[in-house]
Design a protein around this motif. Sequence first.
Motif, PDB file in Angstrom:
ATOM      1  N   ALA A   1      16.871  88.337  57.925  1.00  0.00           N
ATOM      2  CA  ALA A   1      17.202  87.108  58.548  1.00  0.00           C
ATOM      3  C   ALA A   1      18.688  87.364  59.126  1.00  0.00           C
ATOM      4  N   VAL A   2      19.582  88.104  58.667  1.00  0.00           N
ATOM      5  CA  VAL A   2      20.807  88.449  59.125  1.00  0.00           C
ATOM      6  C   VAL A   2      20.764  88.755  60.740  1.00  0.00           C
ATOM      7  N   GLU A   3      19.650  89.716  60.764  1.00  0.00           N
ATOM      8  CA  GLU A   3      19.430  90.478  61.943  1.00  0.00           C
ATOM      9  C   GLU A   3      19.023  89.608  63.110  1.00  0.00           C
ATOM     10  N   VAL A   4      17.930  88.640  62.505  1.00  0.00           N
ATOM     11  CA  VAL A   4      17.529  87.641  63.520  1.00  0.00           C
ATOM     12  C   VAL A   4      18.484  86.920  63.995  1.00  0.00           C
ATOM     13  N   ARG A   5      19.497  86.278  63.288  1.00  0.00           N
ATOM     14  CA  ARG A   5      20.608  85.304  63.729  1.00  0.00           C
ATOM     15  C   ARG A   5      21.568  86.043  64.647  1.00  0.00           C
ATOM     16  N   ARG A   6      21.711  87.307  64.386  1.00  0.00           N
ATOM     17  CA  ARG A   6      22.611  88.138  65.211  1.00  0.00           C
ATOM     18  C   ARG A   6      22.093  88.257  66.565  1.00  0.00           C
ATOM     19  N   ARG A   7      20.915  88.514  66.513  1.00  0.00           N
ATOM     20  CA  ARG A   7      20.215  88.533  67.953  1.00  0.00           C
ATOM     21  C   ARG A   7      20.229  87.303  68.610  1.00  0.00           C
ATOM     22  N   LEU A   8      19.973  86.147  67.766  1.00  0.00           N
ATOM     23  CA  LEU A   8      20.227  84.790  68.427  1.00  0.00           C
ATOM     24  C   LEU A   8      21.794  84.578  68.732  1.00  0.00           C
ATOM     25  N   GLY A   9      22.700  85.541  68.417  1.00  0.00           N
ATOM     26  CA  GLY A   9      24.150  84.985  68.853  1.00  0.00           C
ATOM     27  C   GLY A   9      24.917  84.431  67.751  1.00  0.00           C
ATOM     28  N   LEU A  10      24.472  84.538  66.605  1.00  0.00           N
ATOM     29  CA  LEU A  10      25.039  83.727  65.500  1.00  0.00           C
ATOM     30  C   LEU A  10      25.361  84.531  64.445  1.00  0.00           C
TER      31      LEU A  10
ATOM     32  N   TYR B   1      25.802  77.821  61.056  1.00  0.00           N
ATOM     33  CA  TYR B   1      24.246  78.206  61.338  1.00  0.00           C
ATOM     34  C   TYR B   1      23.597  78.206  60.116  1.00  0.00           C
ATOM     35  N   ARG B   2      22.129  78.235  60.229  1.00  0.00           N
ATOM     36  CA  ARG B   2      21.093  78.254  59.309  1.00  0.00           C
ATOM     37  C   ARG B   2      20.808  79.895  59.069  1.00  0.00           C
ATOM     38  N   LEU B   3      20.936  80.387  57.880  1.00  0.00           N
ATOM     39  CA  LEU B   3      20.538  81.848  57.837  1.00  0.00           C
ATOM     40  C   LEU B   3      19.169  81.907  57.303  1.00  0.00           C
ATOM     41  N   ILE B   4      18.688  81.141  56.338  1.00  0.00           N
ATOM     42  CA  ILE B   4      17.424  81.213  55.672  1.00  0.00           C
ATOM     43  C   ILE B   4      16.857  79.554  55.830  1.00  0.00           C
ATOM     44  N   ASN B   5      15.652  79.617  56.668  1.00  0.00           N
ATOM     45  CA  ASN B   5      15.033  78.209  56.828  1.00  0.00           C
ATOM     46  C   ASN B   5      13.753  78.114  56.134  1.00  0.00           C
ATOM     47  N   SER B   6      13.731  78.461  54.705  1.00  0.00           N
ATOM     48  CA  SER B   6      12.684  78.105  54.005  1.00  0.00           C
ATOM     49  C   SER B   6      11.334  78.735  54.497  1.00  0.00           C
TER      50      SER B   6
ATOM     51  N   VAL C   1      10.841  59.608  79.685  1.00  0.00           N
ATOM     52  CA  VAL C   1      11.346  60.625  79.021  1.00  0.00           C
ATOM     53  C   VAL C   1      11.889  61.856  79.935  1.00  0.00           C
ATOM     54  N   LEU C   2      13.074  62.450  79.580  1.00  0.00           N
ATOM     55  CA  LEU C   2      13.787  63.181  80.222  1.00  0.00           C
ATOM     56  C   LEU C   2      13.840  64.638  79.569  1.00  0.00           C
ATOM     57  N   ARG C   3      13.736  64.468  78.331  1.00  0.00           N
ATOM     58  CA  ARG C   3      14.141  65.612  77.513  1.00  0.00           C
ATOM     59  C   ARG C   3      13.595  65.410  76.125  1.00  0.00           C
ATOM     60  N   GLN C   4      12.694  66.656  75.579  1.00  0.00           N
ATOM     61  CA  GLN C   4      12.407  66.509  74.140  1.00  0.00           C
ATOM     62  C   GLN C   4      12.756  67.713  73.640  1.00  0.00           C
ATOM     63  N   SER C   5      13.336  67.820  72.487  1.00  0.00           N
ATOM     64  CA  SER C   5      13.893  68.925  71.775  1.00  0.00           C
ATOM     65  C   SER C   5      13.554  68.437  70.043  1.00  0.00           C
ATOM     66  N   GLY C   6      14.020  69.562  69.597  1.00  0.00           N
ATOM     67  CA  GLY C   6      13.957  69.790  68.097  1.00  0.00           C
ATOM     68  C   GLY C   6      15.090  70.561  67.464  1.00  0.00           C
ATOM     69  N   ALA C   7      14.877  71.171  66.178  1.00  0.00           N
ATOM     70  CA  ALA C   7      16.109  71.749  65.729  1.00  0.00           C
ATOM     71  C   ALA C   7      16.571  72.972  66.541  1.00  0.00           C
ATOM     72  N   ALA C   8      17.600  73.242  66.145  1.00  0.00           N
ATOM     73  CA  ALA C   8      18.307  74.514  66.902  1.00  0.00           C
ATOM     74  C   ALA C   8      17.345  75.857  66.433  1.00  0.00           C
TER      75      ALA C   8
END
Length: 404
Positions: free
Chosen positions: A92-101, A109-114, A374-381
Amino acid sequence: MKLQTLLMKSLSVCSLPASASTLQQIALHQPKGVAKVVLKKGKTQIFKDGNPMVYSGAVDRIIGRPPPKTGDVVLVADGTEKPIGWGLIDAAVEVRRRLGLPSVHTNAYRLINSEGDRLSGLIIDVFGDVAVVASSAAWVEKYKSEIEACLGKINYINHINWRPSVDILKEDGVNESELKEMPPSTCPERTKIVENGIVYTISLKGQKTGFYADQRENRQFISTISDGLKVLDLCCYSGGFALNAVRGGALNVTGIDTSLLALELAKENVLLNSIDPGRISFLKEDATEFMKGALSRNESWDIVIIDPPKLAPTKKVLHSASGMYRNLNSLAMQLTKRGGFLMTCSCSGAVTQSGIFLRILQGAASMAGRRITVLRQSGAACDHPIDPSYPEGAYLTNILVRVS
C-alpha cells in the motif's frame, strides 16, 4: 511489507484471492497449525471474482485441529480442497507513493482503506509522522504487534495511535477487557499536518481518526471557485472547506459547527496560516437552526457547503434519513444566491450505494422553490480505493449544483 491476516466473524472470512503460483506454494507448504476453510459447491465464484467477504453460510467444513479461533490465519479452499485465497497486506505504501503521497504539499492521507486495500476491518491514516490505526476486526487486534512492526519500517512514521472500534469488535468476539489492557500511548494528543499547502492542527482524539482526508480533493476544488465570493461552510469541523475558500480568495467566509473542540481547532488553523481574521469567522450553532435564523434575516451566500454527519448508518433508516437530507438541503438552497453554487455531501454508505442522493436533492429543490443543475459529482480522494467486487466500500458522495 506483507502480513498474513484473516478476519473470521461467526466463521465469516475476509481475505483476498491470490495468484495461482502463490497458492500452489501455499498448498505444498501449508504452515503447521493453519486450518483450511472449505467452501460449499457454487460458493467460490464471488470470492474468486474478488469479493473479500466469505460468510458462514458459504462454509462447508473446516479442516484442522484445534478449530481456528476468531482472528486466526486460515487457508480458503474450494470444494475439492484446492486453495483459492490467502490474506496479506499489499504494498500500500508503494501505491500511495505513485499517487504522490506524501508530498511537500500534503502529508495527511489514507494508507490502508479496509476492503479497498483487501484488508477488511483495518484503516490506517497517516498524519505527518503519526499513523492512526482504526481497528474494527478481531484479526487486526490479534496481529497488532505485526501491524505496528510493518508501520515501524516506514521511515517517516514515528508514532502510532491505536483507535479500536469497541462496539464492532465486541460483535466480532473480542473481549472488551483486552482492549482496555493496552499500554499507555506515547502518541501526542495533537499534531500538525499540511494539506494542499494549508497547515492544520488536528486532534488525534477528535472525530473518526482526527481528520477527514477523504475530502482533500473536494476542499482543493473549493479554493478554485471562491475568488471574490461570500462563502458559508456548514458542519465545518476544523475549517477545511472554509480555509480553502479563503486561500482561494473568498471575501468573507462563515463556518458553523456544534463542536466547541472542532471550532477551537478551526480558529487555531486561521492563526497558523496567517489569515486575516476579519475575512473568516466560526460560530457554534446547530446547522438547521442557523439556516432558519439566516433565512429570517434574509441572508444569502454565493457558495454554500454542507457536509453533515452520517445520517443513514444503515439501510434500515434510509427512508427517515432521506427526509433529513432533503430538509437540510432545501434550507441550504434557499440560502444560496440565485446563480450561486451549493456543494452538498453525504458520508452515508447507504445513501451513496442506493444512488438516491440526486433524487433527494431534486426533492429539496422543489421544496425550496429552486431549480438545480449538477455541475460536478465526486467521492472520496484517490487514496481511498474501492474494490469493485465490494461496492459496499463506497460511502462518500460530493455534489456541486448551481441553484437558480
